[in-house]
Design a protein around this motif. Structure first.
Motif, PDB file in Angstrom:
ATOM      1  N   ASP A 389      15.193  19.786 -38.578  1.00  0.00           N
ATOM      2  CA  ASP A 389      16.063  18.628 -38.402  1.00  0.00           C
ATOM      3  C   ASP A 389      17.010  18.852 -37.218  1.00  0.00           C
ATOM      4  O   ASP A 389      18.219  19.051 -37.381  1.00  0.00           O
ATOM      5  N   PHE A 390      16.435  18.774 -36.018  1.00  0.00           N
ATOM      6  CA  PHE A 390      17.261  18.955 -34.822  1.00  0.00           C
ATOM      7  C   PHE A 390      18.292  17.840 -34.648  1.00  0.00           C
ATOM      8  O   PHE A 390      19.397  18.115 -34.162  1.00  0.00           O
ATOM      9  N   PRO A 391      18.000  16.585 -34.993  1.00  0.00           N
ATOM     10  CA  PRO A 391      19.049  15.568 -34.861  1.00  0.00           C
ATOM     11  C   PRO A 391      20.313  15.903 -35.653  1.00  0.00           C
ATOM     12  O   PRO A 391      21.432  15.765 -35.136  1.00  0.00           O
ATOM     13  N   VAL A 392      20.172  16.351 -36.902  1.00  0.00           N
ATOM     14  CA  VAL A 392      21.342  16.712 -37.700  1.00  0.00           C
ATOM     15  C   VAL A 392      21.964  18.007 -37.173  1.00  0.00           C
ATOM     16  O   VAL A 392      23.195  18.155 -37.133  1.00  0.00           O
ATOM     17  N   HIS A 393      21.136  18.947 -36.757  1.00  0.00           N
ATOM     18  CA  HIS A 393      21.645  20.201 -36.170  1.00  0.00           C
ATOM     19  C   HIS A 393      22.556  19.908 -34.979  1.00  0.00           C
ATOM     20  O   HIS A 393      23.674  20.443 -34.883  1.00  0.00           O
ATOM     21  N   ILE A 394      22.099  19.080 -34.074  1.00  0.00           N
ATOM     22  CA  ILE A 394      22.868  18.764 -32.869  1.00  0.00           C
ATOM     23  C   ILE A 394      24.138  18.003 -33.234  1.00  0.00           C
ATOM     24  O   ILE A 394      25.225  18.278 -32.705  1.00  0.00           O
ATOM     25  N   ALA A 395      24.017  17.058 -34.172  1.00  0.00           N
ATOM     26  CA  ALA A 395      25.184  16.279 -34.586  1.00  0.00           C
ATOM     27  C   ALA A 395      26.217  17.137 -35.300  1.00  0.00           C
ATOM     28  O   ALA A 395      27.435  16.946 -35.119  1.00  0.00           O
ATOM     29  N   LEU A 396      25.773  18.092 -36.119  1.00  0.00           N
ATOM     30  CA  LEU A 396      26.691  18.979 -36.832  1.00  0.00           C
ATOM     31  C   LEU A 396      27.527  19.799 -35.853  1.00  0.00           C
ATOM     32  O   LEU A 396      28.757  19.887 -35.977  1.00  0.00           O
ATOM     33  N   ARG A 397      26.865  20.389 -34.876  1.00  0.00           N
ATOM     34  CA  ARG A 397      27.575  21.217 -33.904  1.00  0.00           C
ATOM     35  C   ARG A 397      28.553  20.371 -33.075  1.00  0.00           C
ATOM     36  O   ARG A 397      29.649  20.809 -32.733  1.00  0.00           O
ATOM     37  N   ASP A 398      28.143  19.145 -32.785  1.00  0.00           N
ATOM     38  CA  ASP A 398      29.011  18.234 -32.045  1.00  0.00           C
ATOM     39  C   ASP A 398      30.226  17.852 -32.883  1.00  0.00           C
ATOM     40  O   ASP A 398      31.366  17.841 -32.407  1.00  0.00           O
ATOM     41  N   ALA A 399      29.975  17.550 -34.162  1.00  0.00           N
ATOM     42  CA  ALA A 399      31.048  17.083 -35.040  1.00  0.00           C
ATOM     43  C   ALA A 399      32.130  18.136 -35.250  1.00  0.00           C
ATOM     44  O   ALA A 399      33.292  17.800 -35.473  1.00  0.00           O
ATOM     45  N   LEU A 400      31.763  19.405 -35.187  1.00  0.00           N
ATOM     46  CA  LEU A 400      32.727  20.475 -35.433  1.00  0.00           C
ATOM     47  C   LEU A 400      33.737  20.631 -34.300  1.00  0.00           C
ATOM     48  O   LEU A 400      34.825  21.171 -34.506  1.00  0.00           O
ATOM     49  N   VAL A 401      33.383  20.157 -33.109  1.00  0.00           N
ATOM     50  CA  VAL A 401      34.264  20.388 -31.951  1.00  0.00           C
ATOM     51  C   VAL A 401      34.722  19.106 -31.274  1.00  0.00           C
ATOM     52  O   VAL A 401      35.637  19.135 -30.453  1.00  0.00           O
ATOM     53  N   ARG A 402      34.126  17.960 -31.613  1.00  0.00           N
ATOM     54  CA  ARG A 402      34.514  16.717 -30.947  1.00  0.00           C
ATOM     55  C   ARG A 402      35.886  16.256 -31.454  1.00  0.00           C
ATOM     56  O   ARG A 402      36.145  16.252 -32.658  1.00  0.00           O
ATOM     57  N   PRO A 403      36.773  15.827 -30.550  1.00  0.00           N
ATOM     58  CA  PRO A 403      38.095  15.351 -30.985  1.00  0.00           C
ATOM     59  C   PRO A 403      37.984  14.140 -31.903  1.00  0.00           C
ATOM     60  O   PRO A 403      37.010  13.393 -31.858  1.00  0.00           O
ATOM     61  N   GLU A 404      39.009  13.954 -32.738  1.00  0.00           N
ATOM     62  CA  GLU A 404      39.039  12.801 -33.622  1.00  0.00           C
ATOM     63  C   GLU A 404      39.089  11.513 -32.807  1.00  0.00           C
ATOM     64  O   GLU A 404      39.621  11.476 -31.704  1.00  0.00           O
ATOM     65  N   GLY A 405      38.536  10.463 -33.366  1.00  0.00           N
ATOM     66  CA  GLY A 405      38.514   9.158 -32.715  1.00  0.00           C
ATOM     67  C   GLY A 405      37.540   8.267 -33.447  1.00  0.00           C
ATOM     68  O   GLY A 405      36.831   8.705 -34.359  1.00  0.00           O
ATOM     69  N   TRP A 406      37.449   6.997 -33.032  1.00  0.00           N
ATOM     70  CA  TRP A 406      36.583   6.076 -33.764  1.00  0.00           C
ATOM     71  C   TRP A 406      35.120   6.523 -33.720  1.00  0.00           C
ATOM     72  O   TRP A 406      34.351   6.235 -34.633  1.00  0.00           O
ATOM     73  N   LYS A 453      32.705  28.176 -41.499  1.00  0.00           N
ATOM     74  CA  LYS A 453      32.469  28.017 -42.937  1.00  0.00           C
ATOM     75  C   LYS A 453      32.107  26.580 -43.284  1.00  0.00           C
ATOM     76  O   LYS A 453      31.271  26.329 -44.159  1.00  0.00           O
ATOM     77  N   LEU A 454      32.721  25.619 -42.603  1.00  0.00           N
ATOM     78  CA  LEU A 454      32.370  24.218 -42.830  1.00  0.00           C
ATOM     79  C   LEU A 454      30.900  23.974 -42.527  1.00  0.00           C
ATOM     80  O   LEU A 454      30.206  23.263 -43.264  1.00  0.00           O
ATOM     81  N   ALA A 455      30.418  24.553 -41.423  1.00  0.00           N
ATOM     82  CA  ALA A 455      29.006  24.390 -41.057  1.00  0.00           C
ATOM     83  C   ALA A 455      28.095  24.990 -42.115  1.00  0.00           C
ATOM     84  O   ALA A 455      27.076  24.390 -42.490  1.00  0.00           O
ATOM     85  N   MET A 456      28.446  26.172 -42.619  1.00  0.00           N
ATOM     86  CA  MET A 456      27.613  26.815 -43.632  1.00  0.00           C
ATOM     87  C   MET A 456      27.607  26.008 -44.933  1.00  0.00           C
ATOM     88  O   MET A 456      26.570  25.858 -45.587  1.00  0.00           O
ATOM     89  N   ALA A 457      28.769  25.474 -45.304  1.00  0.00           N
ATOM     90  CA  ALA A 457      28.857  24.682 -46.533  1.00  0.00           C
ATOM     91  C   ALA A 457      28.033  23.406 -46.411  1.00  0.00           C
ATOM     92  O   ALA A 457      27.362  22.995 -47.369  1.00  0.00           O
ATOM     93  N   TYR A 458      28.069  22.795 -45.252  1.00  0.00           N
ATOM     94  CA  TYR A 458      27.288  21.571 -45.049  1.00  0.00           C
ATOM     95  C   TYR A 458      25.795  21.862 -45.180  1.00  0.00           C
ATOM     96  O   TYR A 458      25.062  21.162 -45.898  1.00  0.00           O
ATOM     97  N   VAL A 459      25.318  22.889 -44.498  1.00  0.00           N
ATOM     98  CA  VAL A 459      23.893  23.234 -44.540  1.00  0.00           C
ATOM     99  C   VAL A 459      23.457  23.542 -45.973  1.00  0.00           C
ATOM    100  O   VAL A 459      22.344  23.190 -46.389  1.00  0.00           O
ATOM    101  N   ALA A 460      24.323  24.176 -46.743  1.00  0.00           N
ATOM    102  CA  ALA A 460      23.965  24.569 -48.108  1.00  0.00           C
ATOM    103  C   ALA A 460      23.978  23.408 -49.095  1.00  0.00           C
ATOM    104  O   ALA A 460      23.330  23.490 -50.149  1.00  0.00           O
ATOM    105  N   THR A 461      24.698  22.320 -48.782  1.00  0.00           N
ATOM    106  CA  THR A 461      24.880  21.273 -49.788  1.00  0.00           C
ATOM    107  C   THR A 461      24.269  19.928 -49.419  1.00  0.00           C
ATOM    108  O   THR A 461      24.099  19.076 -50.299  1.00  0.00           O
TER     109      THR A 461
END
Length: 614
Positions: A389-406, A453-461
């Motif tokens: 699941d590369f689409p979710v992989h790429i989005a997860l890594r992006d979500a962890l570092v992208r600034p808040e916004g709409w 840890k957030l990334a690991m928890a997401y992948v596990a759940t």
């Protein structure tokens, strides 16, 4: 008298003399009784072998076809194995002019009980990914091996470091103890290349384990010993290319065996051309027939003998090593029709098996094209049970570092998961935060353990089958830009003299021990929590840096709240009243304590809160 002498001289020069022929290769060297695929095509390679006729005398075994190519050093001999054949070894003879000029042993084996009914990996599993050269060196004697072009050099990030199959076998209890139930090991087949041979993807012998890792018997023993601990073995298979030092390259079976006439032509990597209705044919050809690198000749699976060879090779390893799955490298780069035929052949033989393909794209429509059950406009029928699941992989890594916004924060991940309607079965996708080809997740978040840890928890759940990369449990960070040899770092404690030891805990920092405990708690809990395997998922639009979703099955409900904020947050619970209400009791999985829900929930900074609701 003179006429007779002249006649003899003419006959001697006109008819080639019979001579013994050396069989350099005969593959596969054995097959099994009771396989659905009871016809196996043997590739026979030896100087001038095409002039000979193969014969055998064995009850229940017959040669039913013999084919040649323009290369006189090859024969393709199809052998049929009857259901009542008996196990045992025998010789295949090669006859020329009424005389046996060569013979080679071949063998029939009995299948292991229940082989055809084996269970592949699925959503009940969690996968531990290992780069074997960098995991553990339990046998320094094989660090370098006679006849291998590259010797060990642990000081070189791109060299061989000496990790081996024995090292993995030694630490199977450690892997199982972390909660993992499958191992995906990057290729261990022979890579007799002059450099960069450690990674395994430039294969020079598709039937032989690299001696610097061990032997075929060692690989099979690893599978058996892992299975005894409840851990399956997933083999990394490469269908698209071989190594430039493969013995084929010195004597190609046919002129069309390698794409682009056997000459290096760089791949354009335009993977969208497979489905793009507007794609130029030349661009599509540049993707399918281009080479990854000069050291990786691109195979032409449209050649029927090569296609058969690759299919049989996959079946052989599944049966020989008792595999529970295949991870197929560079999936979409191979011939599209062949991929369907190959995957169908595997699944026809092993109906409960599992295979995951690598299609490195952020576009879920591109990835979904390959999963079994997808109705494709171009008519392609896929048989892969899973895809990475590369689409979710790429989005997860992006979500962890992208600034808040709409459109920032968790939004890319939330919207990526919303694309699940494109997949025939999104629950069977393999989800991951990192692998051997990406920077480490910890590097992605600049060493922030809370975000990691957030990334690991997401992948596990989250839905799907989680995959974890070795060494991250002890906070291997690696470079912040992709440098393969460095991100595939040595596992602490895998070598004698290492100051820290991930396997025993000796010398680990407090942060490393905490991370290791976190992974163990998370994946051991996942292993014994069926709702995470088969439960449905409902997620709520992220608000103020917090992303909440539930896993539920009518019997059990799990709430996951991911807070990426650098400060503690208070989560109002009224949005989630369909799943949780004030007064409900729950178990905080990571904190290990009982809680009673109120109208709000306190979320620590940069943390995952996971609640099992009563």
């Amino acid at each position: 008298m003179r006429l007779a002498t002249m006649l003899c001289l003419f006959l001697l020069t006109a008819v080639p003399p019979l001579h013994a022929t050396v069989i350099d290769h005969l593959e596969p060297a054995n097959w099994w009784i009771g396989m659905k695929r009871n016809r196996v095509e043997l590739m026979v390679h030896g100087e001038g072998i095409a002039a000979a006729t193969p014969k055998l005398q064995r009850a229940g075994v017959a040669i039913v076809d013999v084919q040649k190519t323009e290369n006189p050093n090859y024969l393709f001999v199809t052998v049929e194995v009857a259901a009542d054949a008996k196990p045992g070894a025998f010789d295949i003879e090669f006859v020329e002019g009424g005389k046996v000029v060569a013979k080679h042993p071949w063998r029939l084996d009995a299948r292991a009980p229940g082989s055809a009914q084996r269970r592949g990996f699925d959503k009940r599993d969690a996968i531990y990914l290992i780069t074997p050269d960098r995991f553990a060196n339990a046998d320094p004697r094989n660090d370098s091996a006679a006849g291998m072009k590259e010797a060990a050099n642990r000081s070189d990030p791109n060299g061989r470091h000496g990790g081996d199959i024995a090292g993995i076998r030694k630490h199977l209890d450690y892997i199982a103890g972390l909660g993992f139930t499958q191992m995906w090991i990057t290729p261990v087949l022979e890579n007799n290349q002059p450099g960069f041979s450690y990674h395994g993807y430039a294969i020079t012998d598709l039937y032989g384990t690299d001696p610097r890792f061990g032997s075929n018997d060692d690989y099979r023993a690893l599978s058996k010993e892992a299975r005894a601990r409840g851990v399956g073995l997933i083999m990394d298979v490469v269908l698209n290319h071989i190594g430039s030092e493969h013995w084929w390259m010195k004597d190609l079976p046919s002129a069309d065996w390698i794409n682009n006439g056997g000459k290096f032509t760089p791949d354009n990597h335009r993977r969208t051309t497979i489905q793009d209705p507007h794609a130029a044919p030349g661009d599509r050809k540049g993707f399918l027939e281009g080479w990854f690198a000069e050291a990786m000749p691109d195979l032409n699976q449209r050649n029927p003998h090569l296609a058969t060879y690759l299919i049989q090779n996959s079946l052989w390893w599944i049966e020989y090593a008792g595999l529970s799955g295949i991870r197929e490298d560079t999936f979409g780069y191979s011939d599209t029709d062949f991929l369907s035929v190959w995957a169908k052949a595997v699944m026809d033989e092993y109906a409960g098996f599992a295979m995951v393909g690598e299609e490195w794209s952020a576009n879920p429509a591109i990835v979904a094209h390959w999963q079994h059950g997808k109705a494709n406009p171009d008519g392609h029928v896929p048989y892969m049970t899973s895809m990475m699941d590369f689409p979710v992989h790429i989005a997860l890594r992006d979500a962890l570092v992208r600034p808040e916004g709409w459109d920032g924060g968790w939004t890319p991940l939330y919207e990526a998961l919303a694309n699940d309607f494109l997949y025939p079965d999104p629950d069977d996708l393999v989800v991951f935060a990192e692998n051997h080809d990406t920077t480490r997740a910890l590097a992605q978040v600049n060493g922030d353990v809370g975000l990691w840890k957030l990334a690991m928890a997401y992948v596990a759940t989250v839905r799907g089958i989680p995959q974890f990369y070795y060494g991250s449990e002890v906070l291997i960070e690696g470079p912040h830009e992709r440098k393969d040899g460095e991100l595939r770092a040595d596992m602490p404690g895998g070598w004698v003299g290492d100051q820290a030891n991930a396997f025993t805990g000796a010398g680990l920092s407090a942060a490393q021990r905490d991370a290791q405990d976190y992974v163990r708690k998370l994946f051991q809990w996942r292993k014994r929590t069926p709702v995470l395997h088969t439960g449905k998922l409902q997620h709520f639009a992220p608000v103020d840096g917090v992303y909440v979703y539930f896993r539920y099955d009518g019997k059990k409900t799990v709430m996951v709240a991911l807070n990426r904020n650098p400060q503690a947050s208070t989560l109002a619970m009224d949005r989630f009243s369909d799943f949780a209400k004030p007064g409900d009791r729950a178990n905080d999985v990571l904190a290990g304590k009982a809680v009673t829900l109120g109208t709000s929930l306190a979320l620590p900074a940069k943390s995952a809160t996971i609640l099992e609701l009563d």
